[in-house]
Design an enzyme around this catalytic site. Structure first.
Site, PDB file in Angstrom:
ATOM      1  CG  HIS A  71      -0.509   0.239   2.519  1.00 62.29           C
ATOM      2  ND1 HIS A  71      -0.240   1.492   2.990  1.00 62.29           N
ATOM      3  CD2 HIS A  71      -0.247  -0.613   3.541  1.00 62.29           C
ATOM      4  CE1 HIS A  71       0.168   1.412   4.251  1.00 62.29           C
ATOM      5  NE2 HIS A  71       0.191   0.153   4.606  1.00 62.29           N
ATOM      6  CG  ASP A 183       2.991   1.027   7.958  1.00 63.12           C
ATOM      7  OD1 ASP A 183       2.437   0.480   6.982  1.00 63.12           O
ATOM      8  OD2 ASP A 183       2.412   1.212   9.047  1.00 63.12           O
ATOM      9  CD  GLU A 217      -2.964  -0.840   5.725  1.00 64.86           C
ATOM     10  OE1 GLU A 217      -3.083  -1.780   6.521  1.00 64.86           O
ATOM     11  OE2 GLU A 217      -2.435   0.253   6.058  1.00 64.86           O
ATOM     12  CG  ASP A 240       1.364  -3.620   5.578  1.00 63.51           C
ATOM     13  OD1 ASP A 240       2.220  -2.808   6.001  1.00 63.51           O
ATOM     14  OD2 ASP A 240       0.164  -3.324   5.468  1.00 63.51           O
ATOM     15  CG  HIS A 327       1.627   3.984  12.545  1.00 66.08           C
ATOM     16  ND1 HIS A 327       0.259   4.087  12.622  1.00 66.08           N
ATOM     17  CD2 HIS A 327       1.870   3.189  11.465  1.00 66.08           C
ATOM     18  CE1 HIS A 327      -0.295   3.387  11.642  1.00 66.08           C
ATOM     19  NE2 HIS A 327       0.670   2.832  10.930  1.00 66.08           N
TER      20      HIS A 327
END
Length: 362
Positions: A71, A183, A217, A240, A327
């Protein structure tokens, strides 16, 4: 194919440009253009859809269709409220972490271009020593150096503008790739490298291959949900990121035991089709590719779920890249793992037979 030969200097140059470009959820198009330009020599045609998912297709006429997917979007913030004295309060666009925000620089994306700002935070000297307040959505704010709401608006900033961090790509200790948005733009990079290797090695696949870079995503697998209805694949291999659980304050009893540098992570979950997963594992063993195992309860939380449960059921599997500090703006992966994920997807594609059903009832 030796692992050392996989990533070229040109590959790393593309990766750096691709990661450094902002591609927040809902605004992925500029990143998609970079990605499409890179894989253009290696595919026959492209599919794009209304919301910006991009698919490079090899053998578009073939009836049997295999997807390899990552993604393209990164987490971000939205401008939610502008105070009279020119401060900006935010809401999440994806799973943005409020705890890392204070003192971070930001880019606010406007029709006039990028406006710079900072997440302000009270100095340590001024905070209540009895009970320090923690960062949370309700108290983090962005300072643009303005004194009034009118000044903010004059810069082109309004409610709904999307906000990203400017942190850029670096290589640490020779083999650790560090950046925001690994990510999962690293997933898009890895599937692009698979396409390049197939082309450079003159591989003629007996089926259609759909190199899929999905949008949205981070807000619920939405891009994959849309594009799988367009492609209607027979098989989907998703890549991923997953957590390196060996850094401090992570409980292995909950998160499992996975670490950067130890190889791709193969997931066990209801959405993962067992026969396809076993083909991947057997390929890894046969080719000497290191791998790790991970179990996911109920859902994988990745685009695997969207593909698996679409179109009456699509044989799907997940090959993850272990990552530290998900994140945050310092997401970290190991170069060896990146190369081994590419190698494992590539070698698995060579093992998939045309018209293979992966049925449990043969």
């Amino acid at each position: 194919m030796s692992t050392e030969s996989i990533l070229k200097k040109s590959s790393i140059t593309f990766l750096e440009n691709y990661l450094n470009n902002a591609s927040p959820t809902g605004y992925e198009a500029e990143g998609q253009k970079l990605w499409m330009e890179y894989i253009k020599p290696y595919v026959d045609t492209f599919i794009t859809d209304t919301y910006g998912t991009a698919v490079g297709v090899i053998n578009p006429e073939a009836p049997y269709k295999v997807v390899i997917e990552g993604h393209s979007d990164e987490i971000a913030w939205y401008v939610n409220y502008i105070t009279d004295d020119g401060l900006v309060y935010v809401i999440r666009n994806g799973g943005s972490d409020h705890q890392i925000a204070p003192s971070k620089r930001v880019n606010i994306h406007t029709k006039n271009g990028v406006v710079k700002g900072v997440f302000g935070w009270p100095a340590i000297h001024t905070r209540n020593r009895d009970k320090e307040e923690n960062p949370k959505i309700s108290n983090i704010f962005i300072d643009l150096g303005c004194e009034t709401k009118e000044q903010v608006e004059k810069m082109g900033v309004h409610v709904g503008c999307v906000i990203t961090y400017p942190d850029e790509f670096m290589i640490m200790n020779e083999n650790k790739f560090v950046c925001r948005a690994i990510d999962n733009r690293m997933g898009g990079f890895m599937i692009a490298e698979v396409a390049r290797l197939l082309h450079e090695n003159n591989i003629k696949l007996p089926f259609g291959l759909y190199i899929t870079n999905s949008v949205q995503e981070e807000v619920g697998l939405r891009g994959a949900e849309m594009i799988t209805q367009t492609i209607k694949p027979n098989v989907a291999i998703i890549t991923d990121v997953c957590h390196d659980s060996t850094t401090p304050m992570i409980e292995k009893k909950i998160e499992g035991d996975t670490k950067i540098g130890r190889g791709p992570v193969v997931t066990y979950a209801p959405a993962v089709q067992n026969n396809l997963r076993e083909l991947i594992l057997n390929t890894a063993i046969e080719k000497g590719i290191p791998f790790q195992r991970l179990a996911s309860s109920r859902v994988t939380g990745t685009d695997t779920d969207a593909f698996a449960y679409s179109n009456g059921g699509v044989a799907s599997a997940l090959i993850s890249l272990p990552l530290r500090y998900m994140h945050t703006t310092v997401e970290m992966v190991h170069r060896d793992d990146v190369e081994n994920v590419i190698k494992l997807i590539y070698e698995t594609l060579l093992k998939i037979e045309n018209e293979e059903t992966f049925s449990y009832f043969k």
